[in-house]
Scaffold this active site. Structure first.
Site, mmCIF file in Angstrom:
data_model
loop_
_atom_site.group_PDB
_atom_site.id
_atom_site.type_symbol
_atom_site.label_atom_id
_atom_site.label_comp_id
_atom_site.label_asym_id
_atom_site.label_seq_id
_atom_site.Cartn_x
_atom_site.Cartn_y
_atom_site.Cartn_z
ATOM 1 N N THR A 108 0.817 -1.227 0.000
ATOM 2 C CA THR A 108 0.000 0.000 0.000
ATOM 3 C C THR A 108 0.843 1.266 0.000
ATOM 4 O O THR A 108 0.709 2.104 -0.873
ATOM 5 C CB THR A 108 -1.015 0.084 1.150
ATOM 6 O OG1 THR A 108 -1.877 -1.037 1.079
ATOM 7 C CG2 THR A 108 -1.857 1.352 1.075
ATOM 8 N N TRP A 150 1.023 -9.887 4.065
ATOM 9 C CA TRP A 150 0.319 -9.288 2.906
ATOM 10 C C TRP A 150 0.787 -9.973 1.616
ATOM 11 O O TRP A 150 0.049 -10.070 0.655
ATOM 12 C CB TRP A 150 0.594 -7.787 2.842
ATOM 13 C CG TRP A 150 -0.442 -6.912 3.471
ATOM 14 C CD1 TRP A 150 -1.261 -6.055 2.797
ATOM 15 C CD2 TRP A 150 -0.782 -6.765 4.856
ATOM 16 N NE1 TRP A 150 -2.089 -5.399 3.705
ATOM 17 C CE2 TRP A 150 -1.816 -5.814 4.952
ATOM 18 C CE3 TRP A 150 -0.316 -7.368 6.040
ATOM 19 C CZ2 TRP A 150 -2.389 -5.435 6.173
ATOM 20 C CZ3 TRP A 150 -0.876 -6.992 7.253
ATOM 21 C CH2 TRP A 150 -1.908 -6.041 7.305
ATOM 22 N N ASN A 196 -3.466 -11.544 3.729
ATOM 23 C CA ASN A 196 -4.336 -10.384 3.769
ATOM 24 C C ASN A 196 -5.109 -10.160 2.470
ATOM 25 O O ASN A 196 -4.512 -9.913 1.415
ATOM 26 C CB ASN A 196 -3.518 -9.131 4.076
ATOM 27 C CG ASN A 196 -4.394 -7.901 4.204
ATOM 28 O OD1 ASN A 196 -5.172 -7.807 5.150
ATOM 29 N ND2 ASN A 196 -4.305 -6.998 3.257
ATOM 30 N N GLU A 197 -6.431 -10.204 2.582
ATOM 31 C CA GLU A 197 -7.349 -9.869 1.476
ATOM 32 C C GLU A 197 -7.088 -10.674 0.202
ATOM 33 O O GLU A 197 -7.374 -10.210 -0.910
ATOM 34 C CB GLU A 197 -7.331 -8.349 1.196
ATOM 35 C CG GLU A 197 -7.935 -7.574 2.361
ATOM 36 C CD GLU A 197 -7.798 -6.060 2.265
ATOM 37 O OE1 GLU A 197 -7.358 -5.554 1.225
ATOM 38 O OE2 GLU A 197 -8.124 -5.387 3.261
ATOM 39 N N GLU A 273 -9.823 -5.529 10.083
ATOM 40 C CA GLU A 273 -9.260 -4.296 9.530
ATOM 41 C C GLU A 273 -10.424 -3.380 9.192
ATOM 42 O O GLU A 273 -11.372 -3.784 8.521
ATOM 43 C CB GLU A 273 -8.400 -4.561 8.287
ATOM 44 C CG GLU A 273 -7.754 -3.262 7.778
ATOM 45 C CD GLU A 273 -6.877 -3.443 6.545
ATOM 46 O OE1 GLU A 273 -6.134 -4.438 6.450
ATOM 47 O OE2 GLU A 273 -6.964 -2.562 5.661
ATOM 48 N N ARG A 399 -15.019 3.228 3.231
ATOM 49 C CA ARG A 399 -15.855 2.202 2.625
ATOM 50 C C ARG A 399 -16.514 1.387 3.717
ATOM 51 O O ARG A 399 -15.981 1.371 4.824
ATOM 52 C CB ARG A 399 -15.020 1.287 1.712
ATOM 53 C CG ARG A 399 -13.980 0.438 2.443
ATOM 54 C CD ARG A 399 -13.198 -0.423 1.492
ATOM 55 N NE ARG A 399 -12.111 0.311 0.851
ATOM 56 C CZ ARG A 399 -10.903 0.457 1.376
ATOM 57 N NH1 ARG A 399 -10.622 -0.060 2.563
ATOM 58 N NH2 ARG A 399 -9.955 1.121 0.752
#
Ligand SMILES: *[C@@H]1O[C@H](CO)[C@@H](O)[C@H](O)[C@H]1NC(C)=O
Ligand SMILES: *[C@@H]1O[C@H](CO)[C@@H](O)[C@H](O)[C@H]1NC(C)=O
Ligand SMILES: *[C@@H]1O[C@H](CO)[C@@H](O)[C@H](O)[C@H]1NC(C)=O
Ligand SMILES: *[C@@H]1O[C@H](CO)[C@@H](O)[C@H](O)[C@H]1NC(C)=O
Ligand SMILES: *[C@@H]1O[C@H](CO)[C@@H](O)[C@H](O)[C@H]1NC(C)=O
Length: 685
Positions: A108, A150, A196-197, A273, A399
């Protein structure tokens, strides 16, 4: 018809008698009972049982490189900042600290170093997360630690982009990190996640659990999947073993809601998160709303902020999306933002392990909008109530979309019942978020609320947070006012001699690749260490270049020079310096700017308008040969000049864009490069 008349008469008579009783005030207790049923009365009552166990409010460092600039703050300011974040009863008093298990990938706002860049080495001195975890524990020995990858170094993928291709190897890699935490720092990792995600893999989760157990980490429990949505609950319901191996379902940005199936499963639910919102007053409002409503609407018992602190260059993605801001190590300036005090409303008065009261008996929505939660200890002789009245436009998070709703000022009656009936005083902490130039009033102690027969009235305005608590502790910690902000220094030279080996040098913000101090022939150098493309996290990260940005995005005129050497074994093809670099984060691949590449092995150089080297401005030859070299790039308003080994190599007119950006250095491909020093010079602003 007849019966209707009778009913009307009865109701009329009842009202008449009742209003007489009310006026003459002879039935004091009946009046109280009447109030109890009033819609503006909020009751707090454990006699119907309790709700779920609270597991803590936390924040994330990493995902990625979000604490980069914090490390090189002067020690005094750094310690102050850490107090605001972690010190119990001082500021945010965080209860969970989640960190990225560095994977050498962009995650990120930069990359964080892996503890195993390669299969043949292990190292627990890289990056800053070890240091931060120690600082957190030093302040709060009870803080829970949570590690999550991540992305992963490329060797774990064996040529694929799948970290589960060899699940045993990947589980060993993650458990090594947990072992390193214990053996090198005596840090106990309480929670560990999957990827992660990105997709989870049940075979891998089971092998991870086994590997943890085999290494004595029975108490390190798994949070999964750390992704959007609740579909893991379906897998858990089909698989009792899997169910037993997962402590909590952790979803990201749930918008305070969880799936019906997830609630029914009785599994602990976490917003593992959340937040990720610019930390102005609206950010504070977002955090206040979700901290309460994640439980009210979604039964989530833990909420974790991305991120801990906005401590990365402000022109990287998601600037200031932390609980507070510290992005000027050169000046020592930092800002204690409203989410710090919003956190304190819960964390300072609700220890991990307390239990929520039941919905409608201490948890719910206020009659005119807003929400309340309440929690108690095991003995039920303590009670903390947190109320928020955030209005829609002042509590929008990044969001998901926040549907319209209304909140109005209101007066409510607090009614304590059951075990809490005899409480006659609650301490009061109050915040009011203000907009358009007014200074918010954050975390102020007010005079206690006195209860009569367990009841008291409370008047609530808009955008307020109240904590009502039996605790007499609580403190709004303060340190002296921090320094004024200042621009990035106009001259910097770093020869890396002042660092411990494996540290990542200050100001150098790697966006692709991983840079660390190494000792080579007795001298410190900064080495680009990544040898092959990692299992990336950003979907767009397909570059084969590495890049670190430095300084200020404001710069138009920049002079950068480096001394470097490409090692003969596993070296990169070439090295570059750059100015006006216009992007970092997941889109670093597409960075535009002025790039000066040198390829010592083939004796070529190239000046380009982009990192990918598709827009060539100029090219030519330089003397062939490895060994130590010097190169510099001097970008003025309209011209760029380059030197190699002190000889001018080119002088060209510049294209119009980009007009400004960071300075940068990097490598043309994955592979080693050793930088002996860099120098940066910009005209005074
Ligand atoms: C999980 O990983 C294992 C091992 O690589 C693989 O055999 C399996 O197909 C994967 N499962 C899913 C659902 O992708
Ligand atoms: C390690 O930490 C634990 C607390 O988690 C403490 O009790 C113990 O004394 C520490 N051990 C060492 C060697 O510092
Ligand atoms: C500030 O005031 C303007 C004008 O009254 C209003 O439109 C705007 O929404 C306000 N901003 C905030 C954050 O309240
Ligand atoms: C960039 O420019 C802005 C606006 O002039 C200024 O506030 C900021 O401090 C500058 N950033 C740096 C890193 O110098
Ligand atoms: C170079 O890479 C090979 C594997 O490709 C590895 O065995 C060797 O240790 C590496 N050497 C250095 C100095 O990184």
């Amino acid at each position: 018809m007849v019966s209707l008349h009778v009913l009307t008469a009865v109701v009329f008579l009842y009202c008449l008698v009742f209003s007489w009783a009310l006026k003459s005030n002879i039935f004091h207790f009946e009046v109280q009972d009447f109030l109890k049923d009033d819609q503006d009365t909020i009751s707090f009552d454990d006699s119907h049982g309790l709700g779920r166990v609270f597991e803590g409010i936390g924040a994330i460092s990493g995902g990625g490189a979000t604490s980069k600039l914090l490390v090189n703050y002067p020690k005094k300011q750094r310690d102050e900042i850490l107090d605001y974040l972690f010190k119990p009863g001082f500021g945010a008093s965080l209860q969970i600290f989640k960190v990225e298990i560095g994977g050498d990938i962009q995650s990120t706002d930069g990359t964080e170093a892996s503890h195993m860049h390669n299969s043949w080495e292990e190292n627990y001195h890289r990056g800053y997360e070890w240091w931060l975890m120690q600082e957190a524990k030093k302040r709060n020995p009870n803080i829970k630690l949570y590690g999550l990858p991540w992305g992963f170094p490329g060797w774990l993928g064996k040529g694929t982009h799948n970290p589960y291709i060899d699940p045993v190897q990947t589980a060993d890699y993650v458990v090594n990190w947990i072992k390193g935490a214990k053996s090198v720092y005596n840090l106990t990792i309480d929670y560990v996640g999957i990827w992660n995600e990105r997709p989870y893999n049940i075979t891998y989760i089971k092998i991870l659990r086994q590997t943890l157990d085999q290494n004595g980490f029975q108490n390190t429990v798994i949070i999964a999947p750390d992704d959007f949505g609740w579909k893991l609950v379906t897998d858990i319901q089909k698989d009792k073993d899997l169910d037993n191996m997962i402590h909590a379902i952790g979803a990201h940005y749930p918008g305070t809601k969880s799936a019906w199936k997830a609630k029914q499963s009785k599994k602990p639910l976490w917003a593992s998160e959340d937040y990720s919102t610019f930390n102005d007053e609206v950010g504070g409002g977002c955090w206040a709303r979700i901290l309460n409503q994640n439980y009210v609407n979604g039964f989530m018992t833990s909420t974790i902020s991305w991120n801990l602190i906005g401590s990365y260059y402000p022109s990287l993605p998601f600037p200031r999306n932390g609980l507070m801001t510290a992005m000027q190590p050169w000046s020592g300036h930092y800002v204690v933002s409203t989410p710090i005090w919003v956190s304190a409303h819960t964390t300072q008065f609700v220890p991990v392990g307390w239990t929520y009261l039941q919905h409608n008996h201490g948890v719910g929505k206020l009659p005119k909008g807003g929400s309340y939660v309440s929690l108690t200890n095991e003995a039920k002789d303590q009670l903390t109530i947190v109320i928020e009245t955030m209005s829609h436009d002042h509590s929008i998070c990044v969001r998901p979309k926040l549907h319209p709703y209304k909140v109005a000022p209101q007066t409510v009656t607090i009614s304590l019942q059951g075990s809490f009936k005899n409480i006659d005083k609650l301490n009061v902490w109050h915040s009011k978020l203000l907009y358009n130039g007014s200074q918010s009033q954050m975390f102020m102690q007010q005079k206690p609320l006195i209860l009569e027969n367990g009841q008291a009235q409370l008047t609530l305005g808009l955008d307020e947070v109240y904590t009502l608590t039996t605790f007499s502790k609580g403190k709004k910690g303060t340190h002296p006012k921090p320094q004024e902000p200042a621009p990035f220094p106009s001259y910097i030279k770093d020869d890396f001699s002042a660092y411990e080996e494996y540290q990542e040098p200050f100001y150098i913000a790697p966006q692709i690749g991983s840079y660390e101090v190494r000792k080579v022939d007795g001298q410190n150098v900064m080495r680009q260490t990544v040898l092959q493309r990692p299992i990336y996290w950003c979907k767009s990260e397909t570059a084969d270049k590495t890049i670190s940005v430095i300084g200020s995005f404001n710069w138009t005129e920049t002079k950068i020079s480096v001394e470097f050497e490409i090692p003969a074994v596993n070296g990169t093809d070439g090295v570059f310096v750059a100015a006006r670099v216009d992007r970092g984060g997941c889109h670093s691949n597409d960075a535009q700017g002025v790039f000066f590449f040198v390829f010592p092995i083939t004796g070529k150089f190239m000046v380009t308008n982009d990192l990918a080297r598709t827009k060539v401005l100029h090219q030519g030859s330089v003397p062939i040969g490895l060994g130590k070299h010097q190169m510099s790039l001097d970008v003025t308003k309209t011209k760029a000049e380059g030197c190699y080994d002190l000889k001018q190599t080119f002088s060209i007119d510049l294209p119009a864009t980009p007009q400004n950006g960071w300075a940068a250095l990097g490598t043309d491909s994955f592979g080693l490069a050793d930088f002996h020093s860099y120098t940066l010079q910009v005209p005074h602003a």
